[in-house]
Design a protein around this motif. Structure first.
Motif, mmCIF file in Angstrom:
data_model
loop_
_atom_site.group_PDB
_atom_site.id
_atom_site.type_symbol
_atom_site.label_atom_id
_atom_site.label_comp_id
_atom_site.label_asym_id
_atom_site.label_seq_id
_atom_site.Cartn_x
_atom_site.Cartn_y
_atom_site.Cartn_z
ATOM 1 N N GLY A 97 0.246 0.204 16.274
ATOM 2 C CA GLY A 97 0.527 0.043 14.823
ATOM 3 C C GLY A 97 1.965 -0.013 14.468
ATOM 4 O O GLY A 97 2.988 0.470 15.308
ATOM 5 N N GLY A 98 2.251 -0.268 13.228
ATOM 6 C CA GLY A 98 3.567 -0.256 12.543
ATOM 7 C C GLY A 98 3.512 0.838 11.501
ATOM 8 O O GLY A 98 2.390 1.084 11.046
ATOM 9 N N VAL A 99 4.610 1.746 11.382
ATOM 10 C CA VAL A 99 4.768 2.891 10.457
ATOM 11 C C VAL A 99 5.886 2.015 9.420
ATOM 12 O O VAL A 99 6.607 1.922 9.548
ATOM 13 C CB VAL A 99 5.294 4.107 11.163
ATOM 14 C CG1 VAL A 99 5.589 5.073 10.013
ATOM 15 C CG2 VAL A 99 4.453 4.209 12.200
ATOM 16 N N PHE A 100 4.979 2.302 8.117
ATOM 17 C CA PHE A 100 5.634 1.876 6.788
ATOM 18 C C PHE A 100 5.949 2.968 6.019
ATOM 19 O O PHE A 100 5.092 3.565 5.334
ATOM 20 C CB PHE A 100 4.928 0.706 6.151
ATOM 21 C CG PHE A 100 4.536 -0.304 6.891
ATOM 22 C CD1 PHE A 100 3.621 -0.342 8.082
ATOM 23 C CD2 PHE A 100 5.303 -1.632 6.512
ATOM 24 C CE1 PHE A 100 3.628 -1.526 8.448
ATOM 25 C CE2 PHE A 100 5.230 -2.547 7.329
ATOM 26 C CZ PHE A 100 4.294 -2.972 8.281
ATOM 27 N N GLN A 101 7.206 3.497 6.290
ATOM 28 C CA GLN A 101 7.782 4.946 5.607
ATOM 29 C C GLN A 101 8.072 4.439 4.152
ATOM 30 O O GLN A 101 8.312 3.387 3.553
ATOM 31 C CB GLN A 101 9.021 5.426 6.053
ATOM 32 C CG GLN A 101 9.021 5.293 7.612
ATOM 33 C CD GLN A 101 8.481 6.747 8.089
ATOM 34 O OE1 GLN A 101 8.281 7.716 7.423
ATOM 35 N NE2 GLN A 101 8.782 7.195 9.286
ATOM 36 N N THR A 131 11.367 5.285 -3.966
ATOM 37 C CA THR A 131 10.909 3.927 -4.190
ATOM 38 C C THR A 131 9.283 3.799 -4.429
ATOM 39 O O THR A 131 9.098 2.586 -4.766
ATOM 40 C CB THR A 131 11.167 3.150 -2.745
ATOM 41 O OG1 THR A 131 10.213 3.799 -1.900
ATOM 42 C CG2 THR A 131 12.521 3.083 -2.429
ATOM 43 N N SER A 132 8.478 4.819 -4.385
ATOM 44 C CA SER A 132 7.208 4.656 -4.891
ATOM 45 C C SER A 132 7.249 4.069 -6.311
ATOM 46 O O SER A 132 7.952 4.560 -7.153
ATOM 47 C CB SER A 132 6.273 5.698 -4.668
ATOM 48 O OG SER A 132 6.650 6.825 -5.408
ATOM 49 N N LEU A 156 0.859 -1.279 -0.011
ATOM 50 C CA LEU A 156 -0.049 0.042 -0.057
ATOM 51 C C LEU A 156 0.851 1.257 -0.082
ATOM 52 O O LEU A 156 0.711 2.181 -0.799
ATOM 53 C CB LEU A 156 -0.812 -0.025 1.262
ATOM 54 C CG LEU A 156 -1.844 1.215 1.288
ATOM 55 C CD1 LEU A 156 -2.630 1.336 0.344
ATOM 56 C CD2 LEU A 156 -2.723 0.823 2.677
ATOM 57 N N SER A 157 2.060 1.089 0.647
ATOM 58 C CA SER A 157 2.780 2.410 0.910
ATOM 59 C C SER A 157 3.524 2.766 -0.326
ATOM 60 O O SER A 157 3.732 3.882 -0.805
ATOM 61 C CB SER A 157 3.606 2.343 2.200
ATOM 62 O OG SER A 157 4.391 1.297 2.166
ATOM 63 N N THR A 158 3.981 1.611 -0.890
ATOM 64 C CA THR A 158 4.798 1.667 -2.036
ATOM 65 C C THR A 158 3.991 2.284 -3.177
ATOM 66 O O THR A 158 4.278 2.931 -3.957
ATOM 67 C CB THR A 158 5.680 0.214 -2.586
ATOM 68 O OG1 THR A 158 6.303 -0.012 -1.270
ATOM 69 C CG2 THR A 158 6.460 0.535 -3.670
#
Ligand SMILES: Nc1ncnc2c1ncn2[C@@H]1O[C@H](COP(=O)(O)OP(=O)(O)O)[C@@H](O)[C@H]1O
Ligand SMILES: [Mg+2]
Length: 366
Positions: free
Chosen positions: A355-359, A364-365, A112-114
């Protein structure tokens, strides 16, 4: 937010630059039919193929990413201007009652973040559970910030697949409490789908045309220990499932009367939950899809008597997007290193940053 009804994903883009945080855009996107069916199969199965679960983890996240990207482009909002996505994920199982306690939400936050280029906060429930809490409900802290009144004891009733209530005492020194009351829409959706192939009992019209089977209702209320259990408690659709209903032999009754009985079960167990709260509430506000079930709302008005019942729209929050806004808020709390759980609700041993944070590392996107 994608809840246990499996109807789809709710998106709320919230502007925290305002004194009262305002959603600038809200929408619901239904799950593609094949993802919805596969999720349903996995949730209902006794045994699950690990490769199917792993694939769904990524496919659900890809769907979330499409929904986020479409919402941003239709509102001309750049990903760079979004601080974070708060993503609840899709619950596959939730069992806080056996050792080891566990819960699982899928929708891979790396994907999702990528695919969005936006930092993603996910996996909100497991820190609370690691601290001995129920991991649910998590919306009460948001309900407190958004809906607390100094004058009235309030209850927020969220009727999703499962129903949950939050008690907001007017006196700030009293603890906020809350729990899952039991089935919300899940059994209603299941039964009408099985009998008529429809996805929901719109407005509760089918239930309203049937007769409550008193003996069946009483058996459900008495035989199911969950309803009388003390707090903390939370549950899921893999417990209040087709198998749960089957144990009461619903096929021995007229289908329409079973629907009437299931709607009454939802209304009665919500009313029972409100009676079990530490003090009397004078105002109840309903959110979640159940607010659109006119007959269910009518039964709640009748059962809750002196307590005034209305939609959270009365408090200027669209009832369909309370939960989505709650997870935007929870993500914000996490990024600001503030706890999101309420130990008075979940009975975790401590407040915790959830939660975890996915930077997104630069460049990299996709
Ligand atoms: N017009 C309506 N009449 C009756 N029920 C409705 C209506 N609209 C939505 N619902 C119910 O609300 C559910 C979706 O509610 P939602 O809050 O999204 O639940 P969840 O958080 O579990 O996804 C649907 O599955 C359906 O049962
Ligand atoms: Mg939903």
């Amino acid at each position: 937010m994608s809840g246990t009804s499996l109807d789809g994903v709710d998106i709320a883009i919230v502007d925290y630059g305002q004194p009262i945080p305002e959603p600038v855009y809200c929408n619901t996107k239904p799950y593609p039919a094949q993802i919805q069916q596969r999720l349903r199969d996995v949730i209902r199965a006794e045994k699950v193929a690990i490769d199917e679960l792993s694939k769904l983890d990524v496919e659900v996240a890809r769907f979330y990413a499409e929904v986020v990207n479409a919402a941003l482009s239709s509102n001309s909002i750049s990903p760079q201007s979004v601080a974070a996505i708060g993503c609840h994920g899709q619950t596959i199982c939730h069992n806080p009652d056996i050792d080891p306690i566990y819960t699982l939400q899928i929708g891979d936050p790396n994907t999702l973040s990528t695919r969005t280029g936006i930092t993603t906060v996910a996996d909100f429930r497991r820190r609370d559970m690691a601290l001995g809490g129920q991991g649910a409900p998590l919306a009460p802290a948001f309900h407190q910030t958004r809906f607390h009144s100094n004058r009235h004891n309030r209850v927020i009733i969220n009727i999703g697949g499962i129903a949950n209530i939050t008690y907001l005492p007017a006196n700030q020194h009293e603890a906020v409490t809350g729990f899952d009351t039991g089935p919300g829409n899940t059994l209603l959706d299941y039964w009408i789908n099985r009998q008529q192939g429809l996805k929901q009992d719109s407005n509760g019209d089918w239930a309203a045309a049937g007769q409550v089977i008193t003996a069946l209702l009483d058996t459900m209320l008495t035989n199911e220990p969950y309803f009388q259990r003390s707090t903390p408690k939370s549950t899921g659709t893999e417990y209040f499932s087709p198998a749960w209903l089957k144990a009461f032999s619903p096929e021995n009754f007229t289908a329409i009367d079973v629907q009437a009985t299931l709607l009454e079960l939802t209304a009665r167990t919500i009313a029972l939950g409100i009676k079990q709260l530490p003090d009397v509430a004078t105002e109840c506000y309903v959110c979640g899809g159940g607010v659109h079930n006119g007959y269910l709302m009518q039964r709640l008005y009748q059962l809750l008597g002196d307590c005034q019942v209305s939609s959270t729209a009365e408090l200027a929050v669209d009832p369909d997007f309370v939960e989505a806004q709650a997870f935007a808020w929870l993500a914000r709390e996490t990024l600001n290193h503030r706890p999101g759980n309420l130990p008075s609700v979940t009975h975790a041993s401590a407040p915790a940053v959830l939660g975890g944070v996915f930077q997104i590392p630069p460049g990299t996107s996709e």
